[in-house]
Design an enzyme around this catalytic site. Structure first.
Site, PDB file in Angstrom:
ATOM      1  N   HIS A 191       0.437  -1.033   0.085  1.00  0.00           N
ATOM      2  CA  HIS A 191       0.095  -0.118   0.133  1.00  0.00           C
ATOM      3  C   HIS A 191       0.792   1.233   0.087  1.00  0.00           C
ATOM      4  O   HIS A 191       1.104   2.077  -1.094  1.00  0.00           O
ATOM      5  CB  HIS A 191      -0.655  -0.266   1.066  1.00  0.00           C
ATOM      6  CG  HIS A 191      -1.740  -0.673   0.992  1.00  0.00           C
ATOM      7  ND1 HIS A 191      -1.766  -2.372   1.658  1.00  0.00           N
ATOM      8  CD2 HIS A 191      -3.428  -0.908   1.213  1.00  0.00           C
ATOM      9  CE1 HIS A 191      -3.090  -2.973   1.231  1.00  0.00           C
ATOM     10  NE2 HIS A 191      -3.923  -1.723   1.032  1.00  0.00           N
ATOM     11  N   HIS A 231       0.096  -3.667   9.741  1.00  0.00           N
ATOM     12  CA  HIS A 231       0.703  -4.111   9.375  1.00  0.00           C
ATOM     13  C   HIS A 231       1.437  -3.532  10.538  1.00  0.00           C
ATOM     14  O   HIS A 231       1.540  -2.464  11.565  1.00  0.00           O
ATOM     15  CB  HIS A 231       1.442  -3.402   8.390  1.00  0.00           C
ATOM     16  CG  HIS A 231       1.196  -3.432   6.850  1.00  0.00           C
ATOM     17  ND1 HIS A 231       2.444  -4.484   6.003  1.00  0.00           N
ATOM     18  CD2 HIS A 231       0.382  -2.743   6.416  1.00  0.00           C
ATOM     19  CE1 HIS A 231       2.060  -4.779   5.486  1.00  0.00           C
ATOM     20  NE2 HIS A 231       0.741  -4.028   4.858  1.00  0.00           N
ATOM     21  N   ASP A 235       7.208  -2.623   8.144  1.00  0.00           N
ATOM     22  CA  ASP A 235       7.102  -2.618   7.611  1.00  0.00           C
ATOM     23  C   ASP A 235       6.187  -1.262   6.706  1.00  0.00           C
ATOM     24  O   ASP A 235       6.529  -1.509   5.080  1.00  0.00           O
ATOM     25  CB  ASP A 235       4.987  -3.968   6.961  1.00  0.00           C
ATOM     26  CG  ASP A 235       5.226  -4.859   8.069  1.00  0.00           C
ATOM     27  OD1 ASP A 235       6.287  -5.950   7.705  1.00  0.00           O
ATOM     28  OD2 ASP A 235       4.348  -5.077   8.670  1.00  0.00           O
TER      29      ASP A 235
END
Length: 272
Positions: A191, A231, A235
Site C-alpha cells: 500500500h 501492518h 512494514d
C-alpha cells in the site's frame, strides 16, 4: 610571480597546473596533495594525521547531517546492547502500535467506522493502481508500471521468505484490500510503496498538488494500518524506502534500454 608586473612564464603555468592536477579535496574539506591510489600508505601519511581543529569545525558546520547520524549510531549501539530482547512467548514490540492504542480502541469499539475507513483505503489503493496504469497505457510512460512490477515481485519473495505472525488485535474488514479477511504478506507494505511510486511520478511530471494529496493520504493510510494492526511499523517504513528504490531501479532499467536502442536506430537510418 615574475618581476614584470605579475606575469608568469609558460613554464610556471605548466608547473602550477601540474600541482593543481594532483590536489584533491578530502571529505573533511582539507586539500590533499598527491595521488596515493594504489600505493601502500604509511601511518604518518594517513588522512587523519593531517586533521586540524578547523577541519572539525568545518565538518560540524557543513556536514551536520552525517554528524547526527554518527550520534545516532552511538546512541542505538548503547540501546541495542542494553535493551532486553522480547522473549519468544511474547508478541513483538511495535512502537507504532503503542502510539496508536487510542485509535485501535476506537476502531475496535466501532466496527462501522472501521469498515468505512477500510473502504476509503481500498478506494485510495484503486487510485494508485489507476494512476500507475494510466501513465503507461494512456501517456506512454512505463516507468511507474515497471517500478510497481519490480516492487510487488520483490515484496512477494521477501514476504514468503520470512512470514511474520499476524499482529494481535488485528481488525479486518470485508471491504479492505486485499478484499475480505484473506491472507496477505506483512513485509513490506505494498500500500505504502505503491503510493510512493505514484507520488514520485507525479513530481517528475510537476503535478505537485496531486503528489502532495497522495502523500497526505499515504500518511493517513499508514496511521490506519497501524491502528487496525494490519501492518507492523517496519512494514510501513520499508514500504517508503521500497518505493524510492524501485522507482530508481526502473529509471536505470529504462536508461539502459535507451542506450541499447538508440545506436541501433541510428544504424538503421544510416543504412537506409
Amino acid at each position: 610571480m615574475a618581476m614584470n608586473g605579475g606575469a608568469t612564464s609558460p613554464s610556471g603555468d605548466a608547473s602550477v597546473k601540474r600541482r593543481q592536477k594532483h590536489q584533491t579535496v578530502s571529505a573533511n574539506g582539507v586539500i590533499s596533495r598527491g595521488n596515493n591510489m594504489g600505493k601502500k600508505t604509511k601511518l604518518y601519511e594517513a588522512s587523519f594525521m593531517r586533521w586540524t581543529f578547523a577541519d572539525a569545525v568545518h565538518v560540524a558546520t557543513h556536514h551536520w547531517m552525517p554528524c547526527l547520524f554518527a550520534l545516532g549510531l552511538l546512541f542505538f549501539m548503547a540501546v541495542e546492547y542494553t535493551l532486553r530482547m522480547v522473549p519468544p512467548s511474547s508478541p513483538p514490540f511495535d512502537l507504532g502500535f503503542v502510539a496508536t492504542r487510542s485509535l485501535h480502541r476506537v476502531l475496535e469499539s466501532s466496527p462501522h467506522l472501521n469498515t468505512l475507513l477500510a473502504g476509503l483505503n481500498t478506494v485510495f489503493v484503486g487510485m494508485q493502481t489507476s494512476y500507475i496504469l494510466w501513465t503507461w497505457l494512456i501517456e506512454g510512460r512505463p516507468r511507474a508500471t515497471i517500478s510497481a512490477l519490480f516492487m510487488f515481485t520483490c515484496r512477494g519473495i521477501l514476504g514468503y521468505s520470512t512470514q511474520l505472525p499476524l499482529p494481535q488485535g488485528f481488525l479486518g474488514s470485508g471491504v479492505d484490500f486485499p478484499v475480505g479477511n484473506v491472507s496477505f504478506f506483512l513485509f513490506f507494505s505494498g500500500h505504502v510503496a505503491g503510493s510512493v511510486i505514484a507520488s514520485l511520478d507525479m513530481r517528475r511530471m510537476q503535478r505537485w498538488e496531486l503528489a502532495w494529496t497522495f502523500d497526505v493520504l499515504n500518511v493517513l493510510q499508514a496511521v490506519r494500518l497501524l491502528g487496525t494492526r494490519g501492518h507492523y511499523t517496519i512494514d510501513l517504513a520499508v514500504g517508503v524506502g521500497a518505493g524510492f528504490l524501485f522507482d530508481s531501479l526502473a529509471g536505470k532499467y529504462q536508461d539502459s534500454k535507451t542506450r541499447i536502442i538508440m545506436p541501433s536506430l541510428a544504424t538503421k537510418r544510416t543504412s537506409t
